[in-house]
Scaffold this motif. Structure first.
Motif, PDB file in Angstrom:
ATOM      1  N   TYR A 252       0.768  -1.230   0.238  1.00  0.00           N
ATOM      2  CA  TYR A 252       0.096   0.111  -0.212  1.00  0.00           C
ATOM      3  C   TYR A 252       0.897   1.558   0.089  1.00  0.00           C
ATOM      4  O   TYR A 252       2.253   1.145   0.737  1.00  0.00           O
ATOM      5  N   LYS A 253       0.305   2.707  -0.767  1.00  0.00           N
ATOM      6  CA  LYS A 253       1.000   3.567  -0.859  1.00  0.00           C
ATOM      7  C   LYS A 253       0.242   4.480   0.400  1.00  0.00           C
ATOM      8  O   LYS A 253      -0.830   4.623  -0.037  1.00  0.00           O
ATOM      9  N   SER A 254       1.820   5.336   0.858  1.00  0.00           N
ATOM     10  CA  SER A 254       0.335   6.320   1.175  1.00  0.00           C
ATOM     11  C   SER A 254       0.248   7.650   0.518  1.00  0.00           C
ATOM     12  O   SER A 254       0.469   7.964  -0.337  1.00  0.00           O
ATOM     13  N   GLU A 255      -1.104   8.594   0.758  1.00  0.00           N
ATOM     14  CA  GLU A 255      -1.342   9.584   0.254  1.00  0.00           C
ATOM     15  C   GLU A 255      -1.752  10.865   1.068  1.00  0.00           C
ATOM     16  O   GLU A 255      -2.268  10.710   2.462  1.00  0.00           O
ATOM     17  N   ASN A 256      -0.548  11.935   1.320  1.00  0.00           N
ATOM     18  CA  ASN A 256      -0.010  12.372   1.900  1.00  0.00           C
ATOM     19  C   ASN A 256      -0.201  12.412   3.529  1.00  0.00           C
ATOM     20  O   ASN A 256      -0.316  12.277   4.455  1.00  0.00           O
ATOM     21  N   GLY A 257       0.769  10.887   3.304  1.00  0.00           N
ATOM     22  CA  GLY A 257       1.146  11.076   4.682  1.00  0.00           C
ATOM     23  C   GLY A 257       0.022   9.774   5.494  1.00  0.00           C
ATOM     24  O   GLY A 257       0.660   9.195   6.790  1.00  0.00           O
ATOM     25  N   GLU A 258      -0.341   9.650   5.339  1.00  0.00           N
ATOM     26  CA  GLU A 258      -1.857   9.206   5.407  1.00  0.00           C
ATOM     27  C   GLU A 258      -1.381   7.157   4.351  1.00  0.00           C
ATOM     28  O   GLU A 258      -1.893   7.335   3.553  1.00  0.00           O
TER      29      GLU A 258
END
Length: 377
Positions: A60-66
């Motif tokens: 999974y990849k983060s988006e804006n640190g989440e």
């Protein structure tokens, strides 16, 4: 009897990561499990069944640190681990789900969980005590040597043939599937011909080391470390070096990675190292290895922990007898009369039988001891 096939989580060894006895707890919402991790942009979640076999993994990849992880419902109750590629952290992973209220009861309103609190590793969780104390951290288990008990042909998950290796590893008997075209990456000088061979060339009593891909479902490399010789090592006709180094090293290194202890030297500063030799002296809590010269002053002494991992191979039997045992099995066959009291030197002749030991040292402690007993008997 067909042994269960279990997965190695070995990729962290290849990436140089460190395992932590922490738990990351994520909140579960409509879009999945949500959590934060400072400095990380990718996370791998791995789910394991009751037998410890990997049953699901995804990146999974983060988006804006989440992060938001959509773990399938059938794996929600499985034991989980999470690996962060950027910082190299390996942690237990839990998903906190809201319980469905009873239809006969009026549920109490509950405050919304704080995203700041749920994103951090639990500070109150007890460490998982799944490792022998002789392994201080998960990477110590990952690097552990494996002793080959059997090689057979089996069928993999995709229907292709694989080589099924029955091994002693981290104090247990397990089975691992290896692709038939995977070849051995390194081998010691005395067995240089093993490099480039498939694992079908392995024999009972061999010692190897394995690494796997990041999801733990495919063996990526196999290193050949040691094979018991047909004749006695010290009194036979082949010269394996004063320190028996040709049996274990190539270019002075074990498996191209780890230091090898020379006799008369101090414990290496490396976290991982190997030693090999004749068990010249032993008691219930310690033992000494001696080399071809037989000098006690040059011997390498080791303490035995309560749960030091010990395997034995009886080479004096008609067929090799392999066993997972304990520290009580680490003993010498040499009487004190074999040592010249003036020189403290053993007379290594055909008059005696010999027990040899391959030792993996972890941070100065004999963590894994593999015995080859009753040579020259």
């Amino acid at each position: 009897m067909k042994k269960k096939l279990i997965s190695f989580l070995l990729a962290v060894s290849a990436l140089g990561s460190t395992a932590f006895a922490e738990t990351l707890t994520a909140d579960y919402g409509a879009s999945g499990a949500s959590f934060k991790s400072e400095g990380d942009d990718r996370a791998v979640i791995m789910c394991y069944d009751d037998e410890g076999k990997l049953c699901y993994s995804n990146m999974y990849k983060s988006e804006n640190g989440e992060f938001t992880a959509a773990v399938p419902d059938e794996y929600m109750n499985a034991k989980k681990k999470i690996y962060f590629a950027a910082t190299g952290r390996l942690m237990d992973f839990e998903i906190k789900q809201e319980e469905t209220p009873s239809p006969t009861a009026s549920p109490e309103p509950t405050p919304a969980p704080s995203p700041e609190a749920s994103a951090k590793p639990s500070e109150t969780a007890e460490p998982q005590k799944t490792l022998p104390s002789v392994y201080e951290k998960e990477s110590d288990r990952i690097y552990a040597p494996a002793m080959v008990k059997e090689v057979s042909v089996s069928t993999g998950a995709n229907g292709d043939d694989v080589y099924a290796l029955t091994l002693f590893y981290a104090g247990e008997e397990i089975s691992v599937g290896v692709e038939t075209d995977l070849t051995i990456a390194t081998a010691p000088e005395a067995y240089s011909y093993m490099k480039g061979e498939t694992v079908n060339a392995l024999r009972e009593g061999d010692v190897i080391c394995l690494t796997a891909n990041i999801s733990g479902d495919r063996i990526r490399t196999v290193d050949f470390i040691f094979r018991p010789t047909d004749e006695d090592i010290v009194t036979g006709g082949t010269d394996y070096g004063v320190n028996f180094e040709k049996l274990v090293t190539d270019g002075g290194m074990v498996a191209g990675k780890w230091a090898y202890m020379n006799y008369g030297s101090h414990t290496p500063t490396d976290r991982y190292a190997y030693a090999f030799g004749i068990i010249g002296r032993s008691d219930s809590n310690s033992f000494m290895l001696i080399n071809k010269n037989g000098l006690e002053d040059d011997g390498i002494e080791f303490d035995l922990a309560r749960d030091t991992i010990v395997y034995s191979c009886d080479v004096g039997a008609k067929d090799y007898e392999l066993e997972i045992t304990d520290r009580a099995a680490v003993r010498t066959t040499l009487p004190r009369s074999a040592f010249n009291n003036d020189e403290a030197k053993a007379e290594l002749t055909d008059d005696y039988s010999y027990n040899y030991a391959l030792v993996r040292i972890v941070d100065g402690t004999a963590a894994d001891v593999i015995l080859y007993n009753n040579y020259n008997e």
